[in-house]
Design a protein around this motif. Structure first.
Motif, mmCIF file in Angstrom:
data_model
loop_
_atom_site.group_PDB
_atom_site.id
_atom_site.type_symbol
_atom_site.label_atom_id
_atom_site.label_comp_id
_atom_site.label_asym_id
_atom_site.label_seq_id
_atom_site.Cartn_x
_atom_site.Cartn_y
_atom_site.Cartn_z
ATOM 1 N N GLY A 7 31.477 27.160 0.429
ATOM 2 C CA GLY A 7 30.345 26.972 -0.476
ATOM 3 C C GLY A 7 30.068 25.527 -0.802
ATOM 4 O O GLY A 7 30.596 24.614 -0.168
ATOM 5 N N PRO A 8 29.264 25.289 -1.829
ATOM 6 C CA PRO A 8 28.847 23.926 -2.180
ATOM 7 C C PRO A 8 30.035 22.989 -2.364
ATOM 8 O O PRO A 8 31.086 23.372 -2.888
ATOM 9 N N VAL A 9 29.856 21.749 -1.925
ATOM 10 C CA VAL A 9 30.910 20.745 -1.944
ATOM 11 C C VAL A 9 30.552 19.651 -2.936
ATOM 12 O O VAL A 9 29.398 19.254 -3.048
ATOM 13 N N SER A 10 31.553 19.160 -3.674
ATOM 14 C CA SER A 10 31.314 18.042 -4.578
ATOM 15 C C SER A 10 32.593 17.261 -4.781
ATOM 16 O O SER A 10 33.696 17.776 -4.556
ATOM 17 N N ALA A 11 32.448 16.006 -5.196
ATOM 18 C CA ALA A 11 33.590 15.173 -5.536
ATOM 19 C C ALA A 11 33.764 15.186 -7.037
ATOM 20 O O ALA A 11 32.795 15.109 -7.791
ATOM 21 N N GLY A 12 35.005 15.304 -7.485
ATOM 22 C CA GLY A 12 35.285 15.369 -8.907
ATOM 23 C C GLY A 12 35.855 14.059 -9.424
ATOM 24 O O GLY A 12 35.644 13.001 -8.827
ATOM 25 N N PRO A 13 36.601 14.115 -10.513
ATOM 26 C CA PRO A 13 37.115 12.894 -11.139
ATOM 27 C C PRO A 13 38.162 12.196 -10.282
ATOM 28 O O PRO A 13 38.839 12.806 -9.465
#
Length: 207
Positions: free
Chosen positions: A152-158
């Motif tokens: 699913g959707p990919v994102s970069a976190g802290p």
């Protein structure tokens, strides 16, 4: 499978990291010191377009640092903050190197390694029209959690002094920037060993 080229790189990957690493919150070592390679591993981009390589390095006499990188033939839109630098490759031409944690190709590949023990890509050189296998410089071991690998959707976190968080679908993964021996969490993890490091170090884990 990763097909490699015997090529000249300007600057080299390690030279590229010398000015970039000290600006990271997880950096440890001598700022401006020579960066040396300890080991490395690669993942396969299913589309065959992006190089995905993780370097384990030291800056001077500092601790081992884990630096996942992606290599692209054109700039990645909206990812300027993750750009490490530009390399002139004598075979492939100009390559844009990114912190892989900010590249959407990387998190699903890491998830497969952590949750399903997908392993690392086999590396080959092409010599006189024949492919020669390059021995792996380290061994990876992932978990076999039985959980489906998310797409699913990919994102970069802290990002902090301990590591970098990436997300893919509902799964959150932590990339350990200063890997040391540690227990694998119940949710799954990825460990590695290399010559001189017989006790597995924790490279990444599911949170």
């Amino acid at each position: 499978m990763a097909l490699l080229h015997r090529a000249e790189l300007r600057p080299s990957k390690l030279e590229l990291l010398v000015p970039w690493l000290p600006g990271r919150p997880w950096f440890a070592g001598e700022a401006g010191a020579e960066v040396t390679r300890v080991a490395a591993y690669r993942f396969d981009d299913p589309a065959g377009e992006v190089g995905v390589e993780t370097l384990l390095v030291r800056a001077g006499d500092g601790p081992v640092l884990q630096v996942p990188l992606t290599y692209r033939g054109a700039p990645l839109a909206g990812a300027d903050e993750h750009l490490v630098g530009v390399i002139e490759h004598s075979v492939l031409g100009r390559r844009w190197a990114y912190d892989a944690c900010g590249d959407p190709v990387y998190p699903p590949l890491l998830a497969a390694a952590v949750l399903a023990d997908a392993g690392q890509a086999e590396e080959y050189f092409e010599v006189d029209g024949k492919r020669e296998m390059r021995p792996a410089s380290m061994t990876l071991t992932g978990s076999r959690t039985g959980r489906p690998v998310p797409t699913g959707p990919v994102s970069a976190g802290p990002v902090d002094s301990g590591g970098t968080v990436v997300r893919v679908g509902e799964v959150e993964l932590a990339v350990v920037r200063q890997p040391v021996p540690a227990d694998v969490p119940p949710a799954g993890g990825l460990t590695g060993t290399w010559p001189g490091q017989d006790e597995p170090v924790l490279l990444a884990y599911a949170r």
